[in-house]
Design an enzyme around this catalytic site. Sequence first.
Site, PDB file in Angstrom:
ATOM      1  N   GLN A   1      -7.378  -4.660   9.464  1.00 44.65           N
ATOM      2  CA  GLN A   1      -6.536  -4.629  10.115  1.00 44.65           C
ATOM      3  C   GLN A   1      -6.771  -3.053  11.367  1.00 44.65           C
ATOM      4  O   GLN A   1      -5.989  -2.570  11.803  1.00 44.65           O
ATOM      5  CB  GLN A   1      -5.693  -4.297   9.127  1.00 44.65           C
ATOM      6  CG  GLN A   1      -4.908  -5.170   8.864  1.00 44.65           C
ATOM      7  CD  GLN A   1      -3.433  -4.971   8.139  1.00 44.65           C
ATOM      8  OE1 GLN A   1      -2.381  -4.247   8.891  1.00 44.65           O
ATOM      9  NE2 GLN A   1      -3.362  -4.262   7.128  1.00 44.65           N
TER      10      GLN A   1
ATOM     11  N   ARG B   1       2.390  -9.742  10.737  1.00 47.64           N
ATOM     12  CA  ARG B   1       3.776 -10.052  10.777  1.00 47.64           C
ATOM     13  C   ARG B   1       4.560 -10.997  10.488  1.00 47.64           C
ATOM     14  O   ARG B   1       5.727  -9.982  10.577  1.00 47.64           O
ATOM     15  CB  ARG B   1       3.630  -8.747  12.452  1.00 47.64           C
ATOM     16  CG  ARG B   1       2.175  -7.777  12.942  1.00 47.64           C
ATOM     17  CD  ARG B   1       2.871  -6.893  12.614  1.00 47.64           C
ATOM     18  NE  ARG B   1       1.661  -7.030  10.742  1.00 47.64           N
ATOM     19  CZ  ARG B   1       1.180  -6.471  10.042  1.00 47.64           C
ATOM     20  NH1 ARG B   1       1.449  -5.597   9.814  1.00 47.64           N
ATOM     21  NH2 ARG B   1       0.089  -6.542   9.700  1.00 47.64           N
TER      22      ARG B   1
ATOM     23  N   LYS C   1       0.755  -0.799  -0.797  1.00 47.61           N
ATOM     24  CA  LYS C   1       0.239   0.124   0.333  1.00 47.61           C
ATOM     25  C   LYS C   1       0.606   1.058  -0.076  1.00 47.61           C
ATOM     26  O   LYS C   1       0.935   2.369  -0.383  1.00 47.61           O
ATOM     27  CB  LYS C   1      -0.957   0.169   1.539  1.00 47.61           C
ATOM     28  CG  LYS C   1      -0.314   0.497   2.554  1.00 47.61           C
ATOM     29  CD  LYS C   1      -1.634   0.369   3.940  1.00 47.61           C
ATOM     30  CE  LYS C   1      -0.739  -0.058   4.764  1.00 47.61           C
ATOM     31  NZ  LYS C   1       0.030   1.564   4.942  1.00 47.61           N
ATOM     32  N   THR C   2       1.987   1.569   0.159  1.00 48.00           N
ATOM     33  CA  THR C   2       2.755   2.409   0.623  1.00 48.00           C
ATOM     34  C   THR C   2       3.097   2.308  -0.564  1.00 48.00           C
ATOM     35  O   THR C   2       3.928   3.596  -1.212  1.00 48.00           O
ATOM     36  CB  THR C   2       3.508   2.430   1.534  1.00 48.00           C
ATOM     37  OG1 THR C   2       3.412   1.989   3.556  1.00 48.00           O
ATOM     38  CG2 THR C   2       5.370   3.699   1.621  1.00 48.00           C
TER      39      THR C   2
ATOM     40  N   ASP D   1      -3.990   7.429   4.045  1.00 50.26           N
ATOM     41  CA  ASP D   1      -3.476   6.749   4.470  1.00 50.26           C
ATOM     42  C   ASP D   1      -3.886   5.722   6.008  1.00 50.26           C
ATOM     43  O   ASP D   1      -4.850   6.371   6.621  1.00 50.26           O
ATOM     44  CB  ASP D   1      -1.836   6.211   4.711  1.00 50.26           C
ATOM     45  CG  ASP D   1      -1.187   4.666   5.345  1.00 50.26           C
ATOM     46  OD1 ASP D   1      -1.342   3.889   4.090  1.00 50.26           O
ATOM     47  OD2 ASP D   1      -0.198   4.612   5.595  1.00 50.26           O
ATOM     48  N   GLU D   2      -4.094   4.293   5.945  1.00 47.31           N
ATOM     49  CA  GLU D   2      -4.401   3.782   7.085  1.00 47.31           C
ATOM     50  C   GLU D   2      -5.815   4.073   7.402  1.00 47.31           C
ATOM     51  O   GLU D   2      -6.758   4.827   8.512  1.00 47.31           O
ATOM     52  CB  GLU D   2      -3.527   3.775   7.698  1.00 47.31           C
ATOM     53  CG  GLU D   2      -3.065   3.259   7.903  1.00 47.31           C
ATOM     54  CD  GLU D   2      -2.639   2.081   7.793  1.00 47.31           C
ATOM     55  OE1 GLU D   2      -3.094   1.086   8.134  1.00 47.31           O
ATOM     56  OE2 GLU D   2      -1.280   1.634   8.554  1.00 47.31           O
TER      57      GLU D   2
END
Length: 622
Positions: free
Chosen positions: A248, A551, A32-33, A217-218
């Site tokens: 998330q 993670r 996504k980044t 973002d997020e």
Amino acid sequence: MNWQKELNKEQLTAVTHEGSPLLVLAGAGSGKTKVLVYRAIYLVNQQKTRPEEIVLLTFTNKAAEEMKRRVAALGNMDGHLGFAGTFHTFCARVLRIYGEKIGLVPNFVIYDSDDSEAALKLAVKKLALDPKNNKPGMFLHIISRLKNDLVTIEDLTASANDEFYKKLLSVWRAYDDILMKANAVDFDDLLVKSVKLLSLPSMREKIARRYSQILVDEYQDTNKAQFVLTKLLVTNPNGLMVVGDAAQAIYSFRGADFRNLTLLSTEFPNLTTVRLPRNYRSTQTILSAAYGVIANNTNHPILKLEADKGTGEKIEMIEAIDEREEAAYVMKTAEGLVSREGTLGVLYRTNAQSRAIEEALIRGRIDYKLVGGIRFYNRAEIKDLLAYLRVIYNPPDTISWERIEKLGKRNRVKFEEWLGNNNESQLGKSPREVLEEIIEETGYLGRFDDRDEADVARVENIKELLAVSSEFGKIGEFLESVALIQSEELADKKAGNASVTMMTIHAAKGLEFDEVVIVGLEEGLLPHSRSLMQIEDVEEERRLMYVAMTRAKTKLHLTLTRSRLMYGGRQVSSPSRFLSEIPQELLRLAQKRYEERDVDYDARRIIVEEETKADFDEIDSW
């Protein structure tokens, strides 16, 4: 740039999208980044917009700095992005420039959580309420949630029909009065006042002329105020792109609402949705296990992720006798990974679970980072000196004057005399120069004994403060950076090179490790005992489990115990329901028993200052 070579099919679709607002549902480890960075570069390189017209909003300064670095390295563009940083930093910038339109003096100070609690305590005191029965932390939490939901004092007045809410109103009014007289805003006010400011038609016109592309973002972590703020910033709907993943969403205790992802389609009926299912972090075994868990949630969309890496090892699970054997297993796992120069994340639901594991790592002489220590700017000596600096910049700051008073009345008188003769000249000096004069005039270093190790550390912290302040030319710029940016950056500088990192799952969001051990997979811990009554709460606990599992890059370890020392005694444990949701063919049960070792205290414990708090830690302090 060869976009087809750099991006997969779904990423390319998102980056080059035109003609409507865009929602990108980006699974864990799906890049996504990269999509956000390449979107900004694409818009500029294809001459869709100028770089200064792009706003990139994130939730951490670390993420913002990484994106700015990558845009600069890859973009080959003239100029910088219009803004790249957190919602709060963006709001502070807008309010500094235009805040007078809503009655906010430009040199306002920003109160952090400690300052806000001090102001709340003062409000409780002014109302002659018993602080034992009227916890300031509780009031502050409720007021914060109300502000983030854009509920005003007037709104609450109309609906407050019981004694508690009437008392809450009195406290809130007194708290706001203290902030107003101190020319201060708290973190929530940055959002609320920005919504008020940007609701003005004249401001909408200014924003429309200045910014044409809003990238967020997020988005699953936004609250109502941030949702409305995004809507107000979007004067060109086709210039909106938000990235998020409801699976998330783990910050509801802060007011975050993953439903904002679905509400977007209501605000923007022609919204286009692009999904990023390709995962570049974890093995398929880890992803399939995580999907087995999260698929049991029914209140939000779920992405089924496909690994780029291949199948990978089975997930290793151990049922330990107690927390000591569990800790010994973690130590043995860490020992093997350190020898291979890998990284290990040890994740737990509550901070209290770290003690036994720390002791085992010390016995094994394994260095580790413990995320969640005292933040640099929360240290008493730093807050003392910043209090002096803040009253020079903003004399009405009541809370800072109270802190100075507690350092001694003689010191305050001496400081006031010096300030009376030098205030205007101080404002023209650099923050470092002023701090050095404050230290000299107040004799502040005389408080410390160079034979005391703790005092030596405090003096070192003051030197660090002076070093950071030297990077700024103006007091106001430095104080704003302290409130919004610097504490996070200093945490990273102090993180050290230890291969083992211990932290709560909440703090692990956005990170990755070669291997991960999730400890304490028992009913009452994960899911937490306070989250068992409501379906929504259980689903958030399941999202926590999902975040923890994803993670891991190459191998995942899960531990539970038959009994655990907690709540003041030894409790018999029951396996977490989440374990039964993992497809059993993906698990391998570890049979070997791990014993404790004799103590050897040569291991280093590196405290990493973090702003992330676990949800119930805050509530327990009430």
